[in-house]
Motif scaffolding. Structure first.
Motif, PDB file in Angstrom:
ATOM      1  N   GLY A  71      -3.650  15.347   2.640  1.00  0.00           N
ATOM      2  CA  GLY A  71      -2.948  16.446   2.003  1.00  0.00           C
ATOM      3  C   GLY A  71      -3.615  17.786   2.271  1.00  0.00           C
ATOM      4  N   ALA A  72      -4.922  17.788   2.505  1.00  0.00           N
ATOM      5  CA  ALA A  72      -5.639  19.039   2.730  1.00  0.00           C
ATOM      6  C   ALA A  72      -5.335  19.644   4.083  1.00  0.00           C
TER       7      ALA A  72
ATOM      8  N   LYS B  55      -7.130  -3.087   4.619  1.00  0.00           N
ATOM      9  CA  LYS B  55      -7.455  -1.675   4.785  1.00  0.00           C
ATOM     10  C   LYS B  55      -6.182  -0.856   4.966  1.00  0.00           C
ATOM     11  N   TYR B  56      -5.267  -1.369   5.768  1.00  0.00           N
ATOM     12  CA  TYR B  56      -3.994  -0.697   6.005  1.00  0.00           C
ATOM     13  C   TYR B  56      -3.199  -0.592   4.702  1.00  0.00           C
ATOM     14  N   LYS B  57      -3.147  -1.694   3.932  1.00  0.00           N
ATOM     15  CA  LYS B  57      -2.403  -1.684   2.669  1.00  0.00           C
ATOM     16  C   LYS B  57      -3.002  -0.694   1.687  1.00  0.00           C
TER      17      LYS B  57
ATOM     18  N   ILE C 139      -2.012   2.788   2.584  1.00  0.00           N
ATOM     19  CA  ILE C 139      -0.613   3.054   2.263  1.00  0.00           C
ATOM     20  C   ILE C 139      -0.454   3.313   0.767  1.00  0.00           C
ATOM     21  N   GLU C 140      -1.122   2.494  -0.063  1.00  0.00           N
ATOM     22  CA  GLU C 140      -0.995   2.617  -1.507  1.00  0.00           C
ATOM     23  C   GLU C 140      -1.741   3.837  -2.053  1.00  0.00           C
ATOM     24  N   ASN C 141      -2.890   4.152  -1.489  1.00  0.00           N
ATOM     25  CA  ASN C 141      -3.724   5.255  -1.976  1.00  0.00           C
ATOM     26  C   ASN C 141      -4.118   6.156  -0.814  1.00  0.00           C
ATOM     27  N   PRO C 142      -3.221   7.019  -0.376  1.00  0.00           N
ATOM     28  CA  PRO C 142      -3.591   7.908   0.739  1.00  0.00           C
ATOM     29  C   PRO C 142      -4.732   8.837   0.314  1.00  0.00           C
TER      30      PRO C 142
END
Length: 72
Positions: A69-70, A56-58, A61-64
């Motif tokens: 961003g909002a 889940k953490y990875k 990190i790979e796909n925030p």
């Protein structure tokens, strides 16, 4: 300083005695197979949970997520 070393030695002896007693109990009990099976099951569940958290953490990190961003 010597008092600190003495307390660490005593703690090590107590832990060693506890581990020895636990091993002795497992070796002497008739239910050792059942206890070991339950322990293996518990360890398996902990490993699954840990691996799930790592994955889940990875993925975060790979796909925030766009929500991060909002908020800016």
């Amino acid at each position: 300083m010597k008092n600190n070393i003495d307390s660490k030695l005593l703690l090590g002896l107590v832990i060693g005695a506890a581990v020895g007693a636990a091993i002795g109990y497992l070796a002497a009990t008739d239910k050792k197979e059942q206890i070991l099976d339950e322990l293996n099951s518990f360890v398996g569940k902990v490993k699954e949970g840990f691996n799930s958290a790592i994955n889940k953490y990875k993925s975060n990190i790979e796909n925030p997520t766009e929500e991060a961003g909002a908020s800016e």
